[in-house]
Design an enzyme around this catalytic site. Structure first.
Site, mmCIF file in Angstrom:
data_model
loop_
_atom_site.group_PDB
_atom_site.id
_atom_site.type_symbol
_atom_site.label_atom_id
_atom_site.label_comp_id
_atom_site.label_asym_id
_atom_site.label_seq_id
_atom_site.Cartn_x
_atom_site.Cartn_y
_atom_site.Cartn_z
ATOM 1 N N ASP A 166 -36.588 21.188 27.618
ATOM 2 C CA ASP A 166 -36.281 21.774 26.316
ATOM 3 C C ASP A 166 -36.353 20.726 25.211
ATOM 4 O O ASP A 166 -35.918 19.586 25.365
ATOM 5 C CB ASP A 166 -34.874 22.383 26.331
ATOM 6 C CG ASP A 166 -34.794 23.638 27.190
ATOM 7 O OD1 ASP A 166 -35.853 24.120 27.637
ATOM 8 O OD2 ASP A 166 -33.672 24.123 27.417
ATOM 9 N N ASP A 184 -39.082 32.118 32.990
ATOM 10 C CA ASP A 184 -38.445 30.827 33.257
ATOM 11 C C ASP A 184 -38.390 30.521 34.748
ATOM 12 O O ASP A 184 -38.926 31.258 35.580
ATOM 13 C CB ASP A 184 -37.057 30.819 32.625
ATOM 14 C CG ASP A 184 -36.697 29.461 32.034
ATOM 15 O OD1 ASP A 184 -37.216 28.440 32.509
ATOM 16 O OD2 ASP A 184 -35.891 29.425 31.078
#
Length: 437
Positions: free
Chosen positions: A214, A149
């Site tokens: 997301d 990430d």
């Protein structure tokens, strides 16, 4: 220090253009389960194994969903005195190795999560400056796949690398460890959110890259992701692909408005993700999954295109439909898509509107179709052979519905039929006279 800076600068110069990182892993999109959307930080090893068992019981592992990705929040907030990440003993009381061993026995390859910054997005230890150490920890625990990430980024004057350089640290560490230990490299999935065009450089470092933020389990979020993919669909190939984020075809417990897709929307979601060759990592609860959800996830006709061993490219738009071509519209992405496969020419037709639509296209709008031929038509949702198509196809689709078709050459067109050309584009008789239909 000067030599290091020069080396990095040269690396960045060569970062333009997408070249797949063929290091022996990740040739095809990963299929499996990811813990984040369903559990976020609220889980234990026992809860996750129950979810894994449900995947087995529903036949999903047998269908190819054999990766189990442990996302954020699995560790203590601080490293130990030796600088190593420590698994949370409350969540993993028997240790992380016992957890991955249990997953292996169920038929899964275990994947884990980390971050290119100081901390993960959940505030746990990130891997910046600890890349090699963390890889050894993950390997000792039994993991083989790393989602990486992009939170808690160090200051620019600390890294002097930009995002490519920070991701290259882990990619290089993976390559170095594989060479040193003579082992299979970790598969690396970049979660950069698409801010700095990872579809341009991501394939040099990992096997997939996130193209945006997301996912959320409602139609407007899905159409927005498909819109973004409309412009970069051609960047997918073996060992390197756009990651459209997790599959939300079943029940979910995050966000508002209520995250219940209609059956047609769920089919469109799965079809687009699969035919665009995205990783297919389930983010919804499989313990309570409906028969309809399993029916969607186990569609072998769609899955075999996603997992095609001979064609790595994804479908791409040939016409936008609702909008003029190349229009950026998160509510109405491209509607007409095509691509090649080992099994025939693939067409995906997507109704982006809120009402039923009659949708049509000429076969030769697809680059993969031979003009002047008749094609057999196979419907990858009804799993039926639907006769042959001559020049064009028309479909009735429900709101936010999808058609997925597989066409194969069935011979030449019948002789003597007009129009002579499927399209008018400079179609000419031998004497030079244009034919216009």
């Amino acid at each position: 220090m000067a030599a290091a800076v020069v080396s990095l600068a040269l690396g960045l110069l060569y970062a333009t253009g997408a070249t797949a990182l063929d290091n022996g892993v990740g040739k095809l999109p990963a299929l499996g389960f990811n813990t984040w959307n369903l559990y976020q930080c609220d889980y234990t090893a026992d809860v996750l194994i129950e979810q894994a068992q449900a995947m087995v019981d529903h036949g999903l592992v047998k269908a190819g969903y054999n990766n189990f990705m442990l996302d954020d929040c699995y560790s203590l907030k601080e490293r130990d005195s030796k600088g190593k990440i420590v698994a949370d003993p409350k969540k993993f009381p028997k240790g992380m190795k016992q957890f991955t061993t249990a997953l292996n026995k169920l038929g899964f390859r275990a994947g884990i999560y980390s971050d290119a910054g100081y901390r993960t997005c959940g505030g746990f230890p990130g891997s910046y400056g600890h890349e090699a150490t963390d890889l050894e920890t993950f390997a000792d625990w039994g993991f083989q796949y790393l989602k990486y990430d992009n939170c808690y980024i160090p200051f620019d004057n600390v890294t002097q690398e930009n995002v490519y350089g920070r991701y290259a640290r882990m990619s290089d560490a993976i390559a170095a460890r594989a060479k040193k230990t003579k082992s299979t490299p970790f598969q690396l999935a970049l979660c950069e959110w698409g801010w700095q065009q990872p579809w341009v450089w991501g394939g040099r470092l990992g096997q997939s890259w996130r193209i945006g933020g997301d996912i959320r389990p409602w139609w407007s979020a899905l159409s927005s992701i498909i819109n973004q993919a409309s412009f970069i669909a051609t960047e997918t190939r073996f060992f390197a692909r756009n990651d459209l984020d997790m599959l939300e075809v079943g029940n979910t417990n995050i966000g508002t408005p209520p995250g219940n897709l209609t059956f047609d929307e769920a089919k469109s979601h799965f079809t687009a993700w699969a035919l665009l060759k995205s990783p297919l990592l389930i983010g919804s609860d499989m313990e309570s999954a409906s028969k309809e959800t399993i029916q969607i996830l186990e569609n072998n006709d769609i899955l075999k295109i996603n997992q095609d061993p001979n064609v790595g490219e994804a479908v791409a738009p040939f016409r936008w439909g609702y909008n003029p071509d190349y229009t950026w519209d998160p509510a109405h992405p491209a509607e007409y898509w095509t691509g090649n496969s080992s099994y025939g020419v693939v067409f995906m037709v997507l109704n982006t509107q809120d009402t039923p639509q009659r949708m049509s296209f000429n076969l030769t709008e697809s680059w993969a179709i031979r003009a002047g031929r008749v094609y057999s038509v196979y419907d990858m949702w009804s799993h039926t052979n639907n006769g042959t198509a001559y020049r064009s196809i028309s479909l009735n689709l429900p709101p936010h519905g999808v058609a997925a078709l597989l066409l194969n050459d069935a011979g030449p067109e019948p002789a003597g039929r007009e129009p002579y050309c499927a399209g008018y584009w400079q179609c000419s008789f031998p004497n030079g006279t244009y034919y216009s239909n």
